[in-house]
Structures are given as C-alpha cells and as structure tokens.
Motif scaffolding. Structure first.
Motif, PDB file in Angstrom:
ATOM      1  N   LEU A  91       0.817  -1.215   0.000  1.00 33.33           N
ATOM      2  CA  LEU A  91       0.000   0.000   0.000  1.00 33.33           C
ATOM      3  C   LEU A  91       0.850   1.265   0.000  1.00 33.33           C
ATOM      4  O   LEU A  91       1.859   1.356   0.713  1.00 33.33           O
ATOM      5  N   PHE A  92       0.417   2.233  -0.782  1.00 33.53           N
ATOM      6  CA  PHE A  92       1.048   3.548  -0.878  1.00 33.53           C
ATOM      7  C   PHE A  92       0.118   4.616  -0.289  1.00 33.53           C
ATOM      8  O   PHE A  92      -1.095   4.465  -0.337  1.00 33.53           O
ATOM      9  N   ASP A  93       0.693   5.692   0.189  1.00 34.12           N
ATOM     10  CA  ASP A  93      -0.094   6.855   0.603  1.00 34.12           C
ATOM     11  C   ASP A  93      -0.526   7.670  -0.609  1.00 34.12           C
ATOM     12  O   ASP A  93      -1.373   8.554  -0.490  1.00 34.12           O
ATOM     13  N   THR A  94       0.090   7.415  -1.752  1.00 33.67           N
ATOM     14  CA  THR A  94      -0.205   8.119  -2.993  1.00 33.67           C
ATOM     15  C   THR A  94      -0.593   7.084  -4.048  1.00 33.67           C
ATOM     16  O   THR A  94      -0.569   5.882  -3.788  1.00 33.67           O
ATOM     17  N   ASN A  95      -0.921   7.547  -5.243  1.00 32.05           N
ATOM     18  CA  ASN A  95      -1.111   6.619  -6.345  1.00 32.05           C
ATOM     19  C   ASN A  95       0.203   5.863  -6.579  1.00 32.05           C
ATOM     20  O   ASN A  95       1.282   6.471  -6.528  1.00 32.05           O
ATOM     21  N   PRO A  96       0.138   4.568  -6.839  1.00 30.16           N
ATOM     22  CA  PRO A  96       1.357   3.780  -7.054  1.00 30.16           C
ATOM     23  C   PRO A  96       1.896   3.946  -8.481  1.00 30.16           C
ATOM     24  O   PRO A  96       2.001   2.994  -9.255  1.00 30.16           O
ATOM     25  N   THR A  97       2.257   5.158  -8.804  1.00 30.72           N
ATOM     26  CA  THR A  97       2.805   5.462 -10.130  1.00 30.72           C
ATOM     27  C   THR A  97       4.269   5.032 -10.205  1.00 30.72           C
ATOM     28  O   THR A  97       4.900   4.742  -9.175  1.00 30.72           O
ATOM     29  N   ALA A  98       4.820   5.049 -11.393  1.00 32.88           N
ATOM     30  CA  ALA A  98       6.258   4.750 -11.543  1.00 32.88           C
ATOM     31  C   ALA A  98       7.080   5.767 -10.757  1.00 32.88           C
ATOM     32  O   ALA A  98       8.119   5.426 -10.179  1.00 32.88           O
ATOM     33  N   GLU A  99       6.604   7.018 -10.707  1.00 29.48           N
ATOM     34  CA  GLU A  99       7.309   8.050  -9.944  1.00 29.48           C
ATOM     35  C   GLU A  99       7.330   7.699  -8.451  1.00 29.48           C
ATOM     36  O   GLU A  99       8.361   7.821  -7.779  1.00 29.48           O
ATOM     37  N   ALA A 100       6.167   7.258  -7.924  1.00 29.03           N
ATOM     38  CA  ALA A 100       6.082   6.905  -6.501  1.00 29.03           C
ATOM     39  C   ALA A 100       6.934   5.671  -6.197  1.00 29.03           C
ATOM     40  O   ALA A 100       7.562   5.590  -5.134  1.00 29.03           O
ATOM     41  N   ILE A 101       6.959   4.705  -7.112  1.00 30.32           N
ATOM     42  CA  ILE A 101       7.772   3.509  -6.910  1.00 30.32           C
ATOM     43  C   ILE A 101       9.260   3.884  -6.919  1.00 30.32           C
ATOM     44  O   ILE A 101      10.034   3.383  -6.098  1.00 30.32           O
ATOM     45  N   ALA A 102       9.651   4.780  -7.818  1.00 26.10           N
ATOM     46  CA  ALA A 102      11.054   5.227  -7.867  1.00 26.10           C
ATOM     47  C   ALA A 102      11.449   5.884  -6.545  1.00 26.10           C
ATOM     48  O   ALA A 102      12.529   5.610  -6.004  1.00 26.10           O
TER      49      ALA A 102
END
Length: 135
Positions: A91-102
C-alpha cells in the motif's frame, strides 16, 4: 565523480485512482529498475560499491516487498477484497505510479546507507520515471 548502475527486474500489478484512462483498471508491468550510485571516492579495492552487495540489498528488498504484488493506494476499494482473498498487496499513501515507486526504492536504498544518486523505474521498454535526491 564515479558512477555505477545496477539493473534489477521485477513484476507488479497496480491501478491508479482519480485517473481517467486505461491505467484506472488493474494491470501489470514487467518493470526494470536502474539503481545509480555515485561517489567522489573509491574503496581500497578501487570499487565504488560491490555489485553483488548492491543486488542483495536492493533486489532482496524489492523481491520481499514489491515483486508479484498489487501496488495500490491505501484507499483503493480493491484493498479489502484482495486482503480477504489473502492476495499480496503493498500500500502507498499516494497513487502507485512509476514516480512513486522510484521514490520508494530511492528512500529504501538511502536508508541502507547506499550512496544512491538516482532510481529509474521503467514501466515499459520506452517509458521510465526517475527520482533523484537533493545533492
């Protein structure tokens, strides 16, 4: 400045909330991650960082936490259903975008004391997002 880069691969599923497009539906990626380290100095062996150690630290964490899991926003309505089915979810606090994963991988690598300069997450062969900390 010396730089080394290690390439790591993993698989994940995700979907984006508050997004109007094909990524609003659950789908998967075979991701490639480039972990770029940098340093002005080398160790006594003339190595910036041992590739095997880098693989063990970062790939080990990715394999445990992200590989073959659904990466979802914590408020995604899919979360309770997947948890009820005992499916692996991160789970992420934000959308699990490629940016968030990076950024997630960058923060994890930094917390392990790695001299990380940049993390690139390739969602496809032609598209990546990167996160770089402040110098």
């Amino acid at each position: 400045m010396y730089r080394v880069t290690k390439e790591i691969h993993f698989c994940y599923g995700h979907r984006l909330m508050n997004y109007n497009g094909p990524c609003m539906h659950p789908h998967g990626h075979n991701a490639k991650v480039d972990i770029e380290l940098e340093s002005e100095t080398l160790d006594k062996r003339h190595i910036l960082y041992e590739f095997g150690d880098l693989k063990e630290i970062v790939k080990g964490w990715i394999d445990r936490e992200l590989d073959h899991k659904m990466l979802l926003h914590k408020d995604d309505p899919l979360v309770p259903a997947l948890k009820k089915l005992d499916e692996p979810v991160y789970l992420f606090d934000t959308n699990p975008t490629a940016e968030a994963i990076a950024k997630l991988i960058y923060d994890q690598a930094k917390s392990q004391g790695l001299p990380v300069a940049e993390i690139r997450v390739w969602e496809t062969h032609t598209s990546f997002a990167a996160y770089r900390g402040k110098p």
